[in-house]
Write a protein that holds these residues in place. Structure first.
Motif, PDB file in Angstrom:
ATOM      1  N   ILE A  74       0.842  -1.202   0.000  1.00  0.00           N
ATOM      2  CA  ILE A  74       0.000   0.000   0.000  1.00  0.00           C
ATOM      3  C   ILE A  74       0.877   1.252   0.000  1.00  0.00           C
ATOM      4  N   SER A  75       1.926   1.250   0.797  1.00  0.00           N
ATOM      5  CA  SER A  75       2.818   2.409   0.897  1.00  0.00           C
ATOM      6  C   SER A  75       3.491   2.724  -0.434  1.00  0.00           C
ATOM      7  N   VAL A  76       3.914   1.677  -1.136  1.00  0.00           N
ATOM      8  CA  VAL A  76       4.585   1.861  -2.422  1.00  0.00           C
ATOM      9  C   VAL A  76       3.614   2.394  -3.477  1.00  0.00           C
ATOM     10  N   HIS A  77       2.437   1.831  -3.531  1.00  0.00           N
ATOM     11  CA  HIS A  77       1.517   2.176  -4.618  1.00  0.00           C
ATOM     12  C   HIS A  77       0.597   3.357  -4.330  1.00  0.00           C
ATOM     13  N   VAL A 136      10.614  -8.911   0.813  1.00  0.00           N
ATOM     14  CA  VAL A 136      10.070  -7.671   0.249  1.00  0.00           C
ATOM     15  C   VAL A 136      10.472  -7.540  -1.213  1.00  0.00           C
ATOM     16  N   ARG A 137      11.736  -7.769  -1.518  1.00  0.00           N
ATOM     17  CA  ARG A 137      12.210  -7.631  -2.905  1.00  0.00           C
ATOM     18  C   ARG A 137      11.505  -8.609  -3.846  1.00  0.00           C
ATOM     19  N   ALA A 138      11.145  -9.769  -3.357  1.00  0.00           N
ATOM     20  CA  ALA A 138      10.534 -10.801  -4.193  1.00  0.00           C
ATOM     21  C   ALA A 138       9.024 -10.657  -4.339  1.00  0.00           C
ATOM     22  N   HIS A 139       8.424  -9.769  -3.581  1.00  0.00           N
ATOM     23  CA  HIS A 139       6.961  -9.641  -3.635  1.00  0.00           C
ATOM     24  C   HIS A 139       6.536  -9.151  -5.020  1.00  0.00           C
ATOM     25  N   PRO A 140       5.560  -9.805  -5.629  1.00  0.00           N
ATOM     26  CA  PRO A 140       5.164  -9.438  -6.990  1.00  0.00           C
ATOM     27  C   PRO A 140       4.563  -8.035  -7.117  1.00  0.00           C
ATOM     28  N   LEU A 141       4.135  -7.449  -6.017  1.00  0.00           N
ATOM     29  CA  LEU A 141       3.548  -6.111  -6.074  1.00  0.00           C
ATOM     30  C   LEU A 141       4.497  -5.006  -5.621  1.00  0.00           C
ATOM     31  N   ILE A 142       5.743  -5.371  -5.349  1.00  0.00           N
ATOM     32  CA  ILE A 142       6.768  -4.366  -5.024  1.00  0.00           C
ATOM     33  C   ILE A 142       7.716  -4.330  -6.225  1.00  0.00           C
ATOM     34  N   PRO A 143       7.665  -3.264  -7.017  1.00  0.00           N
ATOM     35  CA  PRO A 143       8.499  -3.222  -8.226  1.00  0.00           C
ATOM     36  C   PRO A 143       9.993  -3.153  -7.917  1.00  0.00           C
ATOM     37  N   ASP A 144      10.779  -3.592  -8.879  1.00  0.00           N
ATOM     38  CA  ASP A 144      12.242  -3.570  -8.731  1.00  0.00           C
ATOM     39  C   ASP A 144      12.791  -2.158  -8.575  1.00  0.00           C
TER      40      ASP A 144
END
Length: 164
Positions: A74-77, A136-144
């Protein structure tokens, strides 16, 4: 009601010159900080930030559990986060005691069996931190494009050390 009078009085003092009314709620410095609930940690102060600069997520041990991971998405998006700091700390009870010790302390304090309660203990803080960063890095909804780092905060010196 009197149990909280001191805090309500302090809140009135705080509100007397409150200037964050109408604030948009995004992380103005683009940072989310995952850290422990330990009261020795001042997440904004340790980074030279101020109210409104960061999203702060706290839990025992500063771990990335499912709810924390959801909050990071949520924070990222939705809240302008482009960097995520995961920062557990030195001398942490859940990182420096085996589960059996913590469980015994809780059982004694509550007078009940607490075996059903989830305790975020680790066998090694740095290994757990590396795993949390990877999660966190591998989560599909957290972009690279989102930068994720693992740090340990020293509660005796106030310094952060990057580990991952």
């Amino acid at each position: 009601m009197a149990d909280f009078d001191d805090l309500l009085a302090a809140n009135r003092d705080f509100a007397s010159d409150f200037d964050l009314g109408g604030f948009d709620g995004i992380a103005h410095a683009g940072i989310a900080i995952v850290t422990c609930m330990d009261s020795r940690i001042d997440p904004l102060g340790m980074l030279g930030l101020k109210a409104g600069d960061a999203k702060i997520l706290r839990n025992p041990g500063g771990r990335v559990d499912d709810l924390t991971l959801d909050a990071l998405v949520i924070s990222v998006h939705m809240l302008n986060v482009s960097r995520i700091m995961i920062a557990p700390h030195t001398r942490c009870a859940v990182a420096s005691n085996p589960e059996v010790v913590l469980r015994e302390r809780l059982d004694n304090a509550t007078g009940q069996d607490t075996s059903w309660l989830t305790l975020p203990v680790t066998d090694g803080q740095e290994e757990a931190l590396a795993g949390d960063v990877q999660r966190v890095r591998a989560h599909p909804l957290i972009p690279d494009t989102v930068k994720v780092g693992g740090f340990v905060y020293d509660v005796d010196s106030g310094l952060l050390s990057q580990k991952v």
